[in-house]
Design an enzyme around this catalytic site. Structure first.
Site, PDB file in Angstrom:
ATOM      1  N   ASP A   1       0.858  -1.187   0.000  1.00 27.41           N
ATOM      2  CA  ASP A   1       0.000   0.000   0.000  1.00 27.41           C
ATOM      3  C   ASP A   1       0.891   1.233   0.000  1.00 27.41           C
ATOM      4  OD1 ASP A   1      -2.389  -1.376   0.124  1.00 27.41           O
ATOM      5  OD2 ASP A   1      -2.620  -1.183   2.293  1.00 27.41           O
TER       6      ASP A   1
ATOM      7  N   ARG B   1      -1.132  -0.618  -8.509  1.00 30.35           N
ATOM      8  CA  ARG B   1      -2.494  -0.179  -8.214  1.00 30.35           C
ATOM      9  C   ARG B   1      -2.443   1.344  -8.371  1.00 30.35           C
ATOM     10  NH1 ARG B   1      -3.821  -0.781  -2.233  1.00 30.35           N
ATOM     11  NH2 ARG B   1      -4.170  -2.972  -2.719  1.00 30.35           N
TER      12      ARG B   1
HETATM   13  P1  FAD Z   1     -14.189   9.644  -4.605  1.00 25.97           P
HETATM   14  O1  FAD Z   1     -14.580  10.842  -5.388  1.00 25.97           O
HETATM   15  O2  FAD Z   1     -13.633   9.859  -3.235  1.00 25.97           O
HETATM   16  O3  FAD Z   1     -15.378   8.647  -4.480  1.00 25.97           O
HETATM   17  C1  FAD Z   1     -16.293   8.423  -5.532  1.00 25.97           C
HETATM   18  C2  FAD Z   1     -17.582   7.970  -4.909  1.00 25.97           C
HETATM   19  O4  FAD Z   1     -17.383   6.704  -4.278  1.00 25.97           O
HETATM   20  C3  FAD Z   1     -18.098   8.891  -3.810  1.00 25.97           C
HETATM   21  O5  FAD Z   1     -18.896   9.932  -4.300  1.00 25.97           O
HETATM   22  C4  FAD Z   1     -18.866   7.949  -2.920  1.00 25.97           C
HETATM   23  O6  FAD Z   1     -20.155   7.725  -3.440  1.00 25.97           O
HETATM   24  C5  FAD Z   1     -18.085   6.658  -3.044  1.00 25.97           C
HETATM   25  N1  FAD Z   1     -17.109   6.511  -1.947  1.00 25.97           N
HETATM   26  C6  FAD Z   1     -15.775   6.653  -2.020  1.00 25.97           C
HETATM   27  N2  FAD Z   1     -15.198   6.367  -0.826  1.00 25.97           N
HETATM   28  C7  FAD Z   1     -16.228   6.046   0.014  1.00 25.97           C
HETATM   29  C8  FAD Z   1     -16.333   5.647   1.391  1.00 25.97           C
HETATM   30  N3  FAD Z   1     -15.233   5.487   2.158  1.00 25.97           N
HETATM   31  N4  FAD Z   1     -17.566   5.383   1.901  1.00 25.97           N
HETATM   32  C9  FAD Z   1     -18.670   5.500   1.142  1.00 25.97           C
HETATM   33  N5  FAD Z   1     -18.657   5.879  -0.145  1.00 25.97           N
HETATM   34  C10 FAD Z   1     -17.452   6.144  -0.700  1.00 25.97           C
HETATM   35  N6  FAD Z   1      -5.088   5.447  -1.166  1.00 25.97           N
HETATM   36  C11 FAD Z   1      -3.786   5.581  -0.853  1.00 25.97           C
HETATM   37  O7  FAD Z   1      -3.316   6.697  -0.638  1.00 25.97           O
HETATM   38  N7  FAD Z   1      -2.962   4.490  -0.770  1.00 25.97           N
HETATM   39  C12 FAD Z   1      -3.399   3.229  -1.037  1.00 25.97           C
HETATM   40  O8  FAD Z   1      -2.616   2.274  -0.947  1.00 25.97           O
HETATM   41  C13 FAD Z   1      -4.771   3.063  -1.385  1.00 25.97           C
HETATM   42  N8  FAD Z   1      -5.271   1.835  -1.651  1.00 25.97           N
HETATM   43  C14 FAD Z   1      -6.563   1.724  -2.110  1.00 25.97           C
HETATM   44  C15 FAD Z   1      -7.055   0.468  -2.468  1.00 25.97           C
HETATM   45  C16 FAD Z   1      -8.313   0.358  -3.026  1.00 25.97           C
HETATM   46  C17 FAD Z   1      -8.813  -0.987  -3.454  1.00 25.97           C
HETATM   47  C18 FAD Z   1      -9.127   1.520  -3.218  1.00 25.97           C
HETATM   48  C19 FAD Z   1     -10.469   1.443  -3.876  1.00 25.97           C
HETATM   49  C20 FAD Z   1      -8.669   2.752  -2.793  1.00 25.97           C
HETATM   50  C21 FAD Z   1      -7.401   2.872  -2.236  1.00 25.97           C
HETATM   51  N9  FAD Z   1      -6.908   4.098  -1.787  1.00 25.97           N
HETATM   52  C22 FAD Z   1      -5.596   4.222  -1.429  1.00 25.97           C
HETATM   53  C23 FAD Z   1      -7.844   5.236  -1.580  1.00 25.97           C
HETATM   54  C24 FAD Z   1      -7.950   6.112  -2.794  1.00 25.97           C
HETATM   55  O9  FAD Z   1      -6.746   6.795  -2.972  1.00 25.97           O
HETATM   56  C25 FAD Z   1      -9.074   7.143  -2.605  1.00 25.97           C
HETATM   57  O10 FAD Z   1      -8.827   7.947  -1.500  1.00 25.97           O
HETATM   58  C26 FAD Z   1     -10.451   6.529  -2.405  1.00 25.97           C
HETATM   59  O11 FAD Z   1     -10.638   5.419  -3.215  1.00 25.97           O
HETATM   60  C27 FAD Z   1     -11.530   7.552  -2.756  1.00 25.97           C
HETATM   61  O12 FAD Z   1     -11.340   8.026  -4.060  1.00 25.97           O
HETATM   62  P2  FAD Z   1     -12.264   7.588  -5.292  1.00 25.97           P
HETATM   63  O13 FAD Z   1     -11.386   7.543  -6.491  1.00 25.97           O
HETATM   64  O14 FAD Z   1     -12.996   6.364  -4.970  1.00 25.97           O
HETATM   65  O15 FAD Z   1     -13.185   8.835  -5.535  1.00 25.97           O
END
Ligand code: FAD
Length: 323
Positions: free
Chosen positions: A125, A179
Site C-alpha cells: 500500500d 495499483r
Molecule cells: P471519490 O470521489 O472519493 O469517491 C467516488 C464515490 O465513491 C463517492 O462519491 C462515494 O459515493 C463513493 N465513496 C468513495 N469512498 C467512500 C467511502 N469510504 N464510503 C462510502 N462511499 C465512498 N489510497 C492511498 O493513498 N494508498 C493506497 O494504498 C490506497 N489503496 C486503495 C485500495 C483500493 C482498493 C481503493 C479502492 C482505494 C485505495 N486508496 C488508497 C484510496 C484512494 O486513494 C481514494 O482515497 C479513495 O478510493 C476515494 O477516491 P475515489 O477515487 O474512490 O473517488
C-alpha cells in the site's frame, strides 16, 4: 462537501464508540482472520477476488512489526487452505519502514518468501509522501532479489507519479505492476494536485501511461469519471477479459486479469463492482480486518474529511452505496 466533512470530523471525539463501530462495520470484515475468510467466501459468489489487509499502520517500536509478519503468515496459510482467490496488501510503516529500514526490509522479505512459495502476489500500500520513494525502493529491491510477485500503489494526485511510472517501468519492464488510485492523503499543493478535476485528470493520465507502458494496471477508484475513462481506454486498446493486446506486457500473472483489474474498498459501491464483474471484468475487493478498526476509521476520516461525508451519505441515503 469538504465543509460538511470537516464538521463531522470535529464531532467525532464526542461520538459514542458503539456508533463508530457500527459505521466501521460496513468497511471492515471483522476483528479476526476467520471473519475475513467467511466474508470472502460469501463475496466470491459475486465473482470477486480479494486483497487482504491486516489493519494497523505506523508502529512506534520495531518489535511491534513482528505481530504483522506473523499475522500475514497466518493469512497466507489461510488463503491456501481455504482456496480463496486473494492476495495481500501490506503497509510498509507497519513493518517498520520509518523506524529501521533494514529490519523493515527483512520483515517484508520474510513475507515475500512465503507468498512466493504459494504463488501469492504482494501489494505494498502507498502511505503519505514521507515514504513514497522508500516504498518504491522496497519494490525494486525485492524484484532485484528475484521476487517478481510484488508491486506497489501510485497516487494520481502526486505531481511525481507519471515520472515514477516511467522510471519503474523502465527498470522492471513487463513486471511493473501497479495499483493506481487518487491517493487518500491530502498532500500539500507543493507536491500534489488539490482540486477534484485536476486529481481525476492526472489519475486518468497515469492509467493511460501504465496501460501504454505494458504494466499490470489495477484501477482503484469508485469514481465514475475514472472508471469510464479506464473502460474507454481499454476498449481503444482492444483489451478485455480475454485479451491483453499489448506486445510489451507480461504473458500471464498468477491470480490476475489480462493486464488490468478494477479494485474496490469493502463496503463501497458494491452495485458498480457487481456490474463490472457481470460485464466480464476482473474485480478485486480490498478486505481489511483486525482489532484496530477504530483507529483505522478515525485516522482515515481525519486524513480526508470527504470520506466522512461519503460515510454519512451512505447512512442517510443507503441506496447511493450498496455493500
Ligand atoms: P471519490 O470521489 O472519493 O469517491 C467516488 C464515490 O465513491 C463517492 O462519491 C462515494 O459515493 C463513493 N465513496 C468513495 N469512498 C467512500 C467511502 N469510504 N464510503 C462510502 N462511499 C465512498 N489510497 C492511498 O493513498 N494508498 C493506497 O494504498 C490506497 N489503496 C486503495 C485500495 C483500493 C482498493 C481503493 C479502492 C482505494 C485505495 N486508496 C488508497 C484510496 C484512494 O486513494 C481514494 O482515497 C479513495 O478510493 C476515494 O477516491 P475515489 O477515487 O474512490 O473517488
Amino acid at each position: 462537501m469538504g465543509a460538511i466533512g470537516k464538521i463531522i470530523v470535529s464531532l467525532m471525539p464526542i461520538a459514542p464508540k458503539f456508533l463508530v463501530k457500527r459505521i466501521a462495520g460496513r468497511y471492515v470484515a471483522g476483528s479476526n482472520l476467520e471473519s475475513a475468510i467467511d466474508l470472502m467466501k460469501i463475496l466470491s459468489k459475486e465473482d470477486a477476488c480479494f486483497t487482504i489487509d491486516v489493519l494497523g499502520e505506523e508502529i512506534n517500536d520495531i518489535e511491534e512489526a513482528r505481530f504483522f509478519v506473523d499475522e500475514y503468515s497466518r493469512v497466507l496459510d489461510s488463503i491456501v487452505s481455504n482456496k480463496i482467490n486473494a492476495n495481500i496488501s501490506l503497509k510498509p510503516t507497519a513493518l517498520g519502514l520509518l523506524i529501521d529500514k533494514e529490519v523493515a526490509l527483512s520483515n517484508i522479505e520474510e513475507i515475500m518468501k512465503k507468498a512466493s512459495l504459494n504463488d501469492i502476489f504482494v501489494r505494498l500500500d502507498m502511505e503519505d509522501h514521507r515514504v513514497t520513494q522508500e516504498t518504491i525502493d522496497v519494490v525494486l529491491e525485492m524484484q532485484k532479489k528475484g521476487f517478481q510477485n510484488i508491486g506497489t500503489v501510485l497516487q494520481g494526485r502526486l505531481f511525481r507519479t507519471k515520472e515514477d511510472i516511467t522510471k519503474i517501468s523502465e527498470k522492471l519492464g513487463s513486471l511493473a505492476d501497479f495499483r493506481i488510485c487518487k491517493g487518500i492523503y491530502l498532500e500539500s499543493g507543493d507536491i500534489s494536485y488539490t482540486k477534484y478535476q485536476e486529481i481525476v485528470d492526472s489519475t486518468n493520465e497515469c492509467i493511460d501511461l501504465m496501460l501504454e507502458m505494458g504494466c499490470y494496471t489495477a484501477v482503484a477508484s469508485h469514481d465514475i469519471p475514472i472508471i469510464n475513462h479506464s473502460l474507454e481506454k481499454l476498449s481503444d486498446m482492444g483489451m478485455d477479459i480475454d485479451n491483453d493486446t499489448r506486445d510489451n506486457s507480461a504473458d500471464s500473472r498468477i491470480g490476475k486479469g489480462p493486464g488490468y483489474e478494477f479494485q474496490f474498498l469493502l463496503g463501497v459501491r458494491g452495485n458498480l463492482r457487481r456490474k463490472l464483474a457481470s460485464d466480464g471484468h476482473l474485480t478485486r475487493v480490498y478486505v481489511p480486518y483486525g482489532t484496530k478498526w477504530y483507529e483505522y476509521g478515525v485516522r482515515r476520516i481525519r486524513e480526508n474529511p470527504d470520506i466522512a461525508w461519503h460515510v454519512t451519505k451512505t447512512i442517510i441515503m443507503p441506496w447511493t452505496n450498496r455493500r
